[in-house]
Design a protein around this motif. Sequence first.
Motif, PDB file in Angstrom:
ATOM      1  N   GLU A  79       0.826  -1.204   0.000  1.00 23.73           N
ATOM      2  CA  GLU A  79       0.000   0.000   0.000  1.00 23.73           C
ATOM      3  C   GLU A  79       0.863   1.258   0.000  1.00 23.73           C
ATOM      4  O   GLU A  79       0.515   2.254  -0.643  1.00 23.73           O
ATOM      5  CB  GLU A  79      -0.946  -0.017   1.196  1.00 23.73           C
ATOM      6  N   ILE A  80       1.975   1.221   0.720  1.00 19.18           N
ATOM      7  CA  ILE A  80       2.907   2.350   0.672  1.00 19.18           C
ATOM      8  C   ILE A  80       3.431   2.515  -0.748  1.00 19.18           C
ATOM      9  O   ILE A  80       3.469   3.625  -1.302  1.00 19.18           O
ATOM     10  CB  ILE A  80       4.086   2.132   1.645  1.00 19.18           C
ATOM     11  N   ARG A  81       3.831   1.419  -1.359  1.00 21.71           N
ATOM     12  CA  ARG A  81       4.384   1.466  -2.709  1.00 21.71           C
ATOM     13  C   ARG A  81       3.368   1.975  -3.739  1.00 21.71           C
ATOM     14  O   ARG A  81       3.696   2.799  -4.601  1.00 21.71           O
ATOM     15  CB  ARG A  81       4.875   0.068  -3.112  1.00 21.71           C
ATOM     16  N   ILE A  82       2.130   1.504  -3.639  1.00 23.70           N
ATOM     17  CA  ILE A  82       1.107   1.935  -4.591  1.00 23.70           C
ATOM     18  C   ILE A  82       0.749   3.401  -4.373  1.00 23.70           C
ATOM     19  O   ILE A  82       0.542   4.153  -5.335  1.00 23.70           O
ATOM     20  CB  ILE A  82      -0.158   1.048  -4.472  1.00 23.70           C
ATOM     21  N   GLU A  83       0.696   3.814  -3.109  1.00 19.99           N
ATOM     22  CA  GLU A  83       0.398   5.226  -2.825  1.00 19.99           C
ATOM     23  C   GLU A  83       1.484   6.118  -3.420  1.00 19.99           C
ATOM     24  O   GLU A  83       1.195   7.163  -4.010  1.00 19.99           O
ATOM     25  CB  GLU A  83       0.304   5.421  -1.305  1.00 19.99           C
ATOM     26  N   LYS A  84       2.752   5.696  -3.319  1.00 19.90           N
ATOM     27  CA  LYS A  84       3.852   6.454  -3.902  1.00 19.90           C
ATOM     28  C   LYS A  84       3.769   6.436  -5.430  1.00 19.90           C
ATOM     29  O   LYS A  84       4.034   7.446  -6.093  1.00 19.90           O
ATOM     30  CB  LYS A  84       5.183   5.869  -3.439  1.00 19.90           C
ATOM     31  N   ALA A  85       3.406   5.304  -5.976  1.00 17.12           N
ATOM     32  CA  ALA A  85       3.267   5.196  -7.435  1.00 17.12           C
ATOM     33  C   ALA A  85       2.175   6.125  -7.946  1.00 17.12           C
ATOM     34  O   ALA A  85       2.326   6.756  -8.997  1.00 17.12           O
ATOM     35  CB  ALA A  85       2.961   3.745  -7.822  1.00 17.12           C
ATOM     36  N   CYS A  86       1.090   6.226  -7.194  1.00 18.94           N
ATOM     37  CA  CYS A  86      -0.003   7.122  -7.587  1.00 18.94           C
ATOM     38  C   CYS A  86       0.492   8.565  -7.663  1.00 18.94           C
ATOM     39  O   CYS A  86       0.131   9.316  -8.577  1.00 18.94           O
ATOM     40  CB  CYS A  86      -1.158   7.021  -6.588  1.00 18.94           C
ATOM     41  N   GLN A  87       1.317   8.962  -6.697  1.00 19.48           N
ATOM     42  CA  GLN A  87       1.865  10.320  -6.713  1.00 19.48           C
ATOM     43  C   GLN A  87       2.738  10.543  -7.947  1.00 19.48           C
ATOM     44  O   GLN A  87       2.666  11.598  -8.588  1.00 19.48           O
ATOM     45  CB  GLN A  87       2.674  10.571  -5.440  1.00 19.48           C
ATOM     46  N   LEU A  88       3.557   9.546  -8.279  1.00 15.94           N
ATOM     47  CA  LEU A  88       4.418   9.668  -9.461  1.00 15.94           C
ATOM     48  C   LEU A  88       3.593   9.779 -10.736  1.00 15.94           C
ATOM     49  O   LEU A  88       3.890  10.597 -11.614  1.00 15.94           O
ATOM     50  CB  LEU A  88       5.346   8.452  -9.559  1.00 15.94           C
ATOM     51  N   LEU A  89       2.548   8.961 -10.842  1.00 15.78           N
ATOM     52  CA  LEU A  89       1.729   8.944 -12.055  1.00 15.78           C
ATOM     53  C   LEU A  89       0.900  10.211 -12.197  1.00 15.78           C
ATOM     54  O   LEU A  89       0.805  10.788 -13.283  1.00 15.78           O
ATOM     55  CB  LEU A  89       0.817   7.713 -12.041  1.00 15.78           C
ATOM     56  N   VAL A  90       0.299  10.656 -11.108  1.00 13.21           N
ATOM     57  CA  VAL A  90      -0.555  11.847 -11.164  1.00 13.21           C
ATOM     58  C   VAL A  90       0.273  13.091 -11.483  1.00 13.21           C
ATOM     59  O   VAL A  90      -0.147  13.966 -12.248  1.00 13.21           O
ATOM     60  CB  VAL A  90      -1.309  12.029  -9.821  1.00 13.21           C
ATOM     61  N   ASN A  91       1.459  13.182 -10.889  1.00 15.19           N
ATOM     62  CA  ASN A  91       2.300  14.360 -11.076  1.00 15.19           C
ATOM     63  C   ASN A  91       3.253  14.243 -12.258  1.00 15.19           C
ATOM     64  O   ASN A  91       4.117  15.098 -12.451  1.00 15.19           O
ATOM     65  CB  ASN A  91       3.091  14.635  -9.798  1.00 15.19           C
ATOM     66  N   LYS A  92       3.085  13.159 -13.036  1.00 15.85           N
ATOM     67  CA  LYS A  92       3.852  12.947 -14.268  1.00 15.85           C
ATOM     68  C   LYS A  92       5.357  13.017 -14.033  1.00 15.85           C
ATOM     69  O   LYS A  92       6.105  13.644 -14.791  1.00 15.85           O
ATOM     70  CB  LYS A  92       3.426  13.968 -15.336  1.00 15.85           C
ATOM     71  N   ARG A  93       5.794  12.351 -12.952  1.00 13.37           N
ATOM     72  CA  ARG A  93       7.219  12.338 -12.636  1.00 13.37           C
ATOM     73  C   ARG A  93       7.932  11.143 -13.262  1.00 13.37           C
ATOM     74  O   ARG A  93       9.125  10.957 -13.068  1.00 13.37           O
ATOM     75  CB  ARG A  93       7.413  12.313 -11.116  1.00 13.37           C
ATOM     76  N   VAL A  94       7.195  10.310 -13.966  1.00 10.71           N
ATOM     77  CA  VAL A  94       7.777   9.162 -14.671  1.00 10.71           C
ATOM     78  C   VAL A  94       7.237   9.150 -16.095  1.00 10.71           C
ATOM     79  O   VAL A  94       6.175   9.714 -16.387  1.00 10.71           O
ATOM     80  CB  VAL A  94       7.423   7.828 -13.962  1.00 10.71           C
ATOM     81  N   GLU A  95       7.974   8.483 -16.984  1.00  9.46           N
ATOM     82  CA  GLU A  95       7.581   8.460 -18.385  1.00  9.46           C
ATOM     83  C   GLU A  95       6.641   7.318 -18.721  1.00  9.46           C
ATOM     84  O   GLU A  95       6.011   7.325 -19.780  1.00  9.46           O
ATOM     85  CB  GLU A  95       8.835   8.390 -19.269  1.00  9.46           C
ATOM     86  N   SER A  96       6.567   6.322 -17.830  1.00 10.40           N
ATOM     87  CA  SER A  96       5.715   5.174 -18.121  1.00 10.40           C
ATOM     88  C   SER A  96       5.255   4.512 -16.835  1.00 10.40           C
ATOM     89  O   SER A  96       5.819   4.754 -15.752  1.00 10.40           O
ATOM     90  CB  SER A  96       6.471   4.152 -18.975  1.00 10.40           C
ATOM     91  N   ILE A  97       4.247   3.670 -16.952  1.00  8.83           N
ATOM     92  CA  ILE A  97       3.748   2.905 -15.803  1.00  8.83           C
ATOM     93  C   ILE A  97       4.829   1.947 -15.312  1.00  8.83           C
ATOM     94  O   ILE A  97       5.016   1.769 -14.110  1.00  8.83           O
ATOM     95  CB  ILE A  97       2.470   2.145 -16.189  1.00  8.83           C
TER      96      ILE A  97
END
Length: 295
Positions: A239-257
């Motif tokens: 859950e910690i990892r997914i919550e962090k992933a959500c932040q990366l995806l929403v804020n477009k800090r990564v180029e891909s899933i």
Amino acid sequence: MIKPLDYRKPIEFTVPAHGDGAFYVMEDVGHDFYGYYHRHREFQITYIVEGDGSFMLGNLLRPCSANQIFLIKPNDPHLFYKDENKDENAKIHVVHLFFSLEKLSPFFDMAELQNIRSLFYNIPSSKLLLAEYAVAMKDLFLTLDREDGVHKLACILEIFNYLQQQESELISLYSGLHNVDFHDADGLRINTVVKYAIENYKKNISIEEVSSLVHMTPTAFCKFFKKRTKKTFVSFLNEIRIEKACQLLVNKRVESIAEAAYQCGFNTAVHFNRVFRMIMHVSPTTFISQRAVDR
């Protein structure tokens, strides 16, 4: 929040009320939130003036950001932690208001305060008020620590009244824990595990590794953690990892899933997609498209 002192137990935080005041205000300005998973007997209302990160309540994890208000029930274990992608010198500014429901019961018995009393004394879970509604109270929270006497009480009552008026907009933060009763040793162990998971979620953390931190066998640790949090350590870490992933995806800090998956501790995109769907109830692709529409 407060700088940790040697005599304070991380899980049993004591609000350092000074004098005979019924309400205690704490304004924190620095580079990080108070770093312990803790609880206390007082009701807590927190306004985040500046800063982004995550909020943990019991076994619930969710993002937190500026201009949100958190209503935290007495004895709900909680922790705010900073967005690690922010500059380490990025400012954190938070205002906390603490008060004892038990001590203030006669005060809230006044007929004029019955609606407000219901909000605080009958609240089924801790709550969140989003920025679009909370920002109207920003100036009042910023003046709290500079007011005293009648003027301070008037500000607090105005905040209480506003929260009661916005009750239908409050979002439930169900902690997942019932009748939490940690002993001091349990609190120290939980705090150690939570902090380690938050700081090392990108790594491959084994049960053996984390159990050794709290001087327990893997079997004993798994039983201990499940009993105290109502979920396994692996579920909590995911859950910690997914919550962090959500932040990366929403804020477009990564180029891909796939990049978000690897940055958040998942070895394969397939495993990430499966865990993401299990926790968020949608696929990562759907999650991204939904947030794009919301914006």
